[in-house]
Design an enzyme around this catalytic site. Structure first.
Site, PDB file in Angstrom:
ATOM      1  N   ASP A   1     -29.951  -7.415  18.660  1.00 59.80           N
ATOM      2  CA  ASP A   1     -30.290  -6.959  17.306  1.00 59.80           C
ATOM      3  C   ASP A   1     -29.411  -7.697  16.302  1.00 59.80           C
ATOM      4  O   ASP A   1     -28.819  -7.100  15.404  1.00 59.80           O
ATOM      5  CB  ASP A   1     -30.104  -5.441  17.216  1.00 59.80           C
ATOM      6  CG  ASP A   1     -30.594  -4.875  15.871  1.00 59.80           C
ATOM      7  OD1 ASP A   1     -31.235  -5.622  15.112  1.00 59.80           O
ATOM      8  OD2 ASP A   1     -30.306  -3.699  15.589  1.00 59.80           O
TER       9      ASP A   1
ATOM     10  N   ASN B   1     -22.511   3.908  14.598  1.00 59.44           N
ATOM     11  CA  ASN B   1     -23.389   4.830  15.312  1.00 59.44           C
ATOM     12  C   ASN B   1     -23.601   4.480  16.781  1.00 59.44           C
ATOM     13  O   ASN B   1     -23.760   5.362  17.612  1.00 59.44           O
ATOM     14  CB  ASN B   1     -24.750   4.871  14.600  1.00 59.44           C
ATOM     15  CG  ASN B   1     -25.719   5.809  15.275  1.00 59.44           C
ATOM     16  OD1 ASN B   1     -25.501   7.025  15.283  1.00 59.44           O
ATOM     17  ND2 ASN B   1     -26.770   5.276  15.876  1.00 59.44           N
ATOM     18  N   HIS B   2     -23.633   3.173  17.059  1.00 62.65           N
ATOM     19  CA  HIS B   2     -24.000   2.760  18.419  1.00 62.65           C
ATOM     20  C   HIS B   2     -23.284   1.475  18.786  1.00 62.65           C
ATOM     21  O   HIS B   2     -22.736   0.795  17.908  1.00 62.65           O
ATOM     22  CB  HIS B   2     -25.509   2.535  18.506  1.00 62.65           C
ATOM     23  CG  HIS B   2     -26.059   1.735  17.361  1.00 62.65           C
ATOM     24  ND1 HIS B   2     -26.529   2.324  16.200  1.00 62.65           N
ATOM     25  CD2 HIS B   2     -26.162   0.399  17.153  1.00 62.65           C
ATOM     26  CE1 HIS B   2     -26.918   1.382  15.355  1.00 62.65           C
ATOM     27  NE2 HIS B   2     -26.706   0.203  15.906  1.00 62.65           N
TER      28      HIS B   2
ATOM     29  N   GLN C   1     -29.118  -0.254  22.450  1.00 64.09           N
ATOM     30  CA  GLN C   1     -28.078   0.189  21.511  1.00 64.09           C
ATOM     31  C   GLN C   1     -27.772   1.677  21.683  1.00 64.09           C
ATOM     32  O   GLN C   1     -28.150   2.499  20.842  1.00 64.09           O
ATOM     33  CB  GLN C   1     -28.532  -0.080  20.069  1.00 64.09           C
ATOM     34  CG  GLN C   1     -28.640  -1.563  19.736  1.00 64.09           C
ATOM     35  CD  GLN C   1     -29.397  -1.813  18.435  1.00 64.09           C
ATOM     36  OE1 GLN C   1     -30.559  -1.439  18.327  1.00 64.09           O
ATOM     37  NE2 GLN C   1     -28.748  -2.422  17.469  1.00 64.09           N
TER      38      GLN C   1
ATOM     39  N   ASP D   1     -26.235   5.251  21.484  1.00 62.92           N
ATOM     40  CA  ASP D   1     -25.448   5.927  20.440  1.00 62.92           C
ATOM     41  C   ASP D   1     -24.112   6.406  20.995  1.00 62.92           C
ATOM     42  O   ASP D   1     -24.065   6.995  22.078  1.00 62.92           O
ATOM     43  CB  ASP D   1     -26.197   7.150  19.909  1.00 62.92           C
ATOM     44  CG  ASP D   1     -27.146   6.809  18.780  1.00 62.92           C
ATOM     45  OD1 ASP D   1     -27.730   5.710  18.811  1.00 62.92           O
ATOM     46  OD2 ASP D   1     -27.320   7.661  17.878  1.00 62.92           O
TER      47      ASP D   1
ATOM     48  N   ASP E   1     -22.993   0.794   8.698  1.00 60.02           N
ATOM     49  CA  ASP E   1     -24.361   0.758   9.194  1.00 60.02           C
ATOM     50  C   ASP E   1     -24.833   2.144   9.662  1.00 60.02           C
ATOM     51  O   ASP E   1     -24.063   2.906  10.237  1.00 60.02           O
ATOM     52  CB  ASP E   1     -24.395  -0.220  10.384  1.00 60.02           C
ATOM     53  CG  ASP E   1     -25.777  -0.435  10.936  1.00 60.02           C
ATOM     54  OD1 ASP E   1     -26.618  -0.979  10.219  1.00 60.02           O
ATOM     55  OD2 ASP E   1     -26.027  -0.036  12.096  1.00 60.02           O
TER      56      ASP E   1
ATOM     57  N   GLU F   1     -25.750  14.631  16.532  1.00 59.69           N
ATOM     58  CA  GLU F   1     -27.044  15.195  16.920  1.00 59.69           C
ATOM     59  C   GLU F   1     -26.874  16.707  17.059  1.00 59.69           C
ATOM     60  O   GLU F   1     -25.857  17.171  17.572  1.00 59.69           O
ATOM     61  CB  GLU F   1     -27.497  14.665  18.297  1.00 59.69           C
ATOM     62  CG  GLU F   1     -27.654  13.165  18.391  1.00 59.69           C
ATOM     63  CD  GLU F   1     -26.331  12.405  18.457  1.00 59.69           C
ATOM     64  OE1 GLU F   1     -25.378  12.918  19.075  1.00 59.69           O
ATOM     65  OE2 GLU F   1     -26.254  11.310  17.874  1.00 59.69           O
TER      66      GLU F   1
ATOM     67  N   GLU G   1     -25.004   2.603   4.295  1.00 63.74           N
ATOM     68  CA  GLU G   1     -26.415   2.356   4.539  1.00 63.74           C
ATOM     69  C   GLU G   1     -27.025   3.687   4.980  1.00 63.74           C
ATOM     70  O   GLU G   1     -26.904   4.087   6.142  1.00 63.74           O
ATOM     71  CB  GLU G   1     -26.657   1.321   5.638  1.00 63.74           C
ATOM     72  CG  GLU G   1     -28.137   0.958   5.691  1.00 63.74           C
ATOM     73  CD  GLU G   1     -28.728   0.714   7.077  1.00 63.74           C
ATOM     74  OE1 GLU G   1     -29.835   0.182   7.140  1.00 63.74           O
ATOM     75  OE2 GLU G   1     -28.111   1.083   8.089  1.00 63.74           O
TER      76      GLU G   1
ATOM     77  N   HIS H   1     -31.905  -8.179   4.992  1.00 61.47           N
ATOM     78  CA  HIS H   1     -32.176  -8.808   6.295  1.00 61.47           C
ATOM     79  C   HIS H   1     -33.179  -8.009   7.121  1.00 61.47           C
ATOM     80  O   HIS H   1     -33.614  -8.468   8.168  1.00 61.47           O
ATOM     81  CB  HIS H   1     -30.866  -8.945   7.066  1.00 61.47           C
ATOM     82  CG  HIS H   1     -30.265  -7.600   7.395  1.00 61.47           C
ATOM     83  ND1 HIS H   1     -29.712  -6.784   6.419  1.00 61.47           N
ATOM     84  CD2 HIS H   1     -30.148  -6.936   8.550  1.00 61.47           C
ATOM     85  CE1 HIS H   1     -29.283  -5.671   6.995  1.00 61.47           C
ATOM     86  NE2 HIS H   1     -29.531  -5.730   8.273  1.00 61.47           N
ATOM     87  N   ASP H   2     -33.509  -6.810   6.703  1.00 56.45           N
ATOM     88  CA  ASP H   2     -34.469  -5.982   7.439  1.00 56.45           C
ATOM     89  C   ASP H   2     -35.853  -6.092   6.813  1.00 56.45           C
ATOM     90  O   ASP H   2     -36.035  -6.752   5.795  1.00 56.45           O
ATOM     91  CB  ASP H   2     -34.018  -4.519   7.429  1.00 56.45           C
ATOM     92  CG  ASP H   2     -32.804  -4.300   8.308  1.00 56.45           C
ATOM     93  OD1 ASP H   2     -32.709  -4.950   9.366  1.00 56.45           O
ATOM     94  OD2 ASP H   2     -31.941  -3.471   7.934  1.00 56.45           O
TER      95      ASP H   2
END
Ligand code: GLC
Length: 550
Positions: A64, A106-107, A172, A174, A204, A211, A246, A311-312
């Site tokens: 990624d 996050n991951h 990826q 978490d 990010d 969760e 983000e 970039h996304d």
């Protein structure tokens, strides 16, 4: 004016987002790298940007593009070394600019030693660093983000017969933020890079850290608590450095990430972005006005980050279903142009390569509330390639000149081929040509940035709409009163933009400013004096003016 060393530098800064791999290859192996970037810092200074934001530069399988980190304390070998990175930080600062880098909280990558260890056995010491489960039925209310690739947020792991949790690609996993070791480790990593001298982080994928059952697992109170801890840590050890969130969420949810000035300094304004594009096709300011009116006030020292592209894919998560269909029909008529809930195209092709519209959106980007971010290549109107996988078509090599590989690299094979297109290929679109042509888009962008920097109103001023009856025209006031020097006259701007391809006449009630003569600071052209009569003005198709009222 250099922003570096001003404690609230981020409020005045213009940001430039770049992917090291795509910018400039200094070693000749076909991958952009830090040595190449060092060579192009003068370019960034010439362009007039104040802060460079680097996409992840860490060791990574690049599944990624680096958002799958395999080691948080080093540099990807294709990009260079920690020494090279230090040279970038120093080089940026020497030029009066700042630098922020991505941190992926996050991951990690599934190739990170922590995850490799975690998946070894159920009683591995790192087991609890990730989110494991016997079933894939937990957290069913969490949406899938990479809709085009992933079918579940759980992936089964053969080795131990359990599922692991991931909000993005299954590569990826978490991290488990309920684990205090994970929380602490990430603060230590923050220190590692702050010690190298960076000015902050773009953080990010913030909303997904924790969760909880029966929630959508976004923006949870636990996530805010951790962000507060992160901010307090940065404030205590690294004052003046920033955290940029983000969080692709609605304005009232993003508002929470500024907290009581105790969470993020900055956050992207995601919902505004698609509405800027929408307004052109609707020939109406309606959607912009609506989203700005739904944007809560933020603490005085906080700041929005605004952008046109990144970039996304151009995300359509923060629009209604109807608006999404509209955007897809208008801007992504071919299926290949769509990705997940978005559009994988660059600024210039989205706008039909129409200079007037490209300038118009930039003129708004540089005057709406917040600090603007330019995505590399958009300052020259680079193109894309919708036939490449994932988001690769908007991450192609920077087009510097007309030499081999557009001057990006001397190698025969590149990490990603150049854009090969009659209109957008590097023979037609490149930095050198545009620098040599005073009429180019590049020069226009430089000019707008130069003018923007002469005032504080655009970065710090108040914001208020001016809405003439004709809704094809958007107007807004940006006003900055010098708090420290009340004897200095406030800066007062009225920005007017014609969102349509036709002449538009507007009548404004400027009675409060009788006797003043507005001046367009972009052209130095004086407008008729304001009298007691209604003020009528005609704007050319897609015209924009930044009127200063003395
Ligand atoms: C963010 C990044 C995106 C990445 C994702 C997962 O949304 O902008 O490029 O794929 O996080 O890390």
């Amino acid at each position: 004016m250099s922003v570096y060393k001003n404690p609230t530098w981020y409020k005045d800064a213009v940001f430039y987002e770049l992917y090291i791999r795509a910018f400039k290859d200094g070693s000749g192996d076909g991958h952009g790298d830090l040595r190449g970037l060092l060579d192009r810092l003068d370019y960034l200074q010439e362009l007039g940007v104040d802060c460079v934001w680097l996409l992840p530069m860490y060791p990574s399988p690049l599944f990624d593009d680096g958002y799958d980190v395999a080691d948080y304390r080093n540099i990807h070998e294709d990009f260079g070394t920690l020494e090279d990175f230090k040279a970038i930080v120093d080089g940026v600062h020497e030029r009066g600019m700042c630098i922020i880098v991505d941190i992926v909280l996050n991951h990690t990558s599934d190739q990170h030693p922590w995850f490799i260890e975690s998946r070894q056995s159920k009683d591995s010491p790192k087991r609890d660093w990730y989110v494991w489960s016997e079933t894939d039925q937990r957290y069913q209310d969490a949406r899938i983000i990479f809709l085009d690739t992933e079918v579940s947020n759980w992936t089964y792991d053969e080795l131990t017969g359990e599922y692991y949790w991931h909000r993005f690609y299954s590569q990826q996993p978490d991290l488990n933020y309920d684990n205090p070791e994970v929380q602490q480790e990430m603060l230590d990593i923050v220190d590692f890079w702050m010690e190298m001298g960076i000015d902050g982080f773009r953080v990010d994928a913030v909303p997904y850290l924790f969760e909880r059952e029966n929630t959508n697992c976004e923006n949870l109170p636990e996530t805010h608590d951790y962000v507060k801890r992160l901010r307090a840590h940065v404030e205590a050890k690294w004052p003046g450095r920033i955290l940029l969130a983000e969080a692709n969420q609605w304005p009232h949810d993003v508002r929470e990430y500024f907290g009581d000035a105790d969470e993020f300094h900055m956050a992207f304004h995601f919902p505004l972005m698609p509405r800027l594009f929408m307004s052109l096709k609707q020939r109406s300011r309606r959607s912009i006005v609506d989203i700005m009116n739904r944007t809560p006030d933020i603490p005085p020292m906080a700041q929005w980050c605004i952008f046109l592209r990144n970039h996304d894919e151009l995300t359509l998560e923060m629009v209604t279903e109807e608006e999404r269909q509209f955007m897809w029909e208008q801007y992504a008529p071919e299926p290949r142009m769509r990705l997940n809930l978005g559009i994988r195209r660059r600024l210039a092709p989205l706008l039909n390569n129409d200079r007037r519209r490209i300038e118009l959106l930039n003129a708004m980007l540089f005057t709406l509330p917040g600090s603007p971010i330019i995505y590399y290549g958009d300052e020259i109107g680079m193109g894309d390639d919708i036939w490449r996988d994932d988001r690769n078509g908007v991450r192609t090599p920077m087009q510097w000149d007309t030499s081999k590989n557009a001057g990006f690299s001397s190698a025969d094979e590149l990490y990603e081929a150049m854009i090969d297109d009659r209109i957008f290929g590097f023979q037609g679109v490149n930095v050198a040509q545009q620098q040599a042509d005073p009429e180019s888009l590049w020069h226009k962008v430089v000019h707008m940035l130069t003018v923007r920097k002469q005032y504080r109103a655009f970065g710090r001023g108040s914001f208020e709409f001016e809405l003439p009856e004709n809704d094809g025209v958007l107007g807004y006031w940006r006003v900055y009163a010098h708090e420290d020097a009340p004897e200095i006259e406030p800066e007062r701007f009225l920005v007017l933009v014609n969102l349509t391809d036709e002449l538009q006449t507007v009548t404004l009630d400027l009675g409060a400013h009788q006797g003043k003569t507005p001046v367009d600071v972009l052209t130095s052209e004086s407008w008729p004096e304001i009298t007691a009569e209604p003020y009528t003005a005609t704007l050319a198709p897609y015209e924009y003016v930044w009127l200063k009222l003395p």
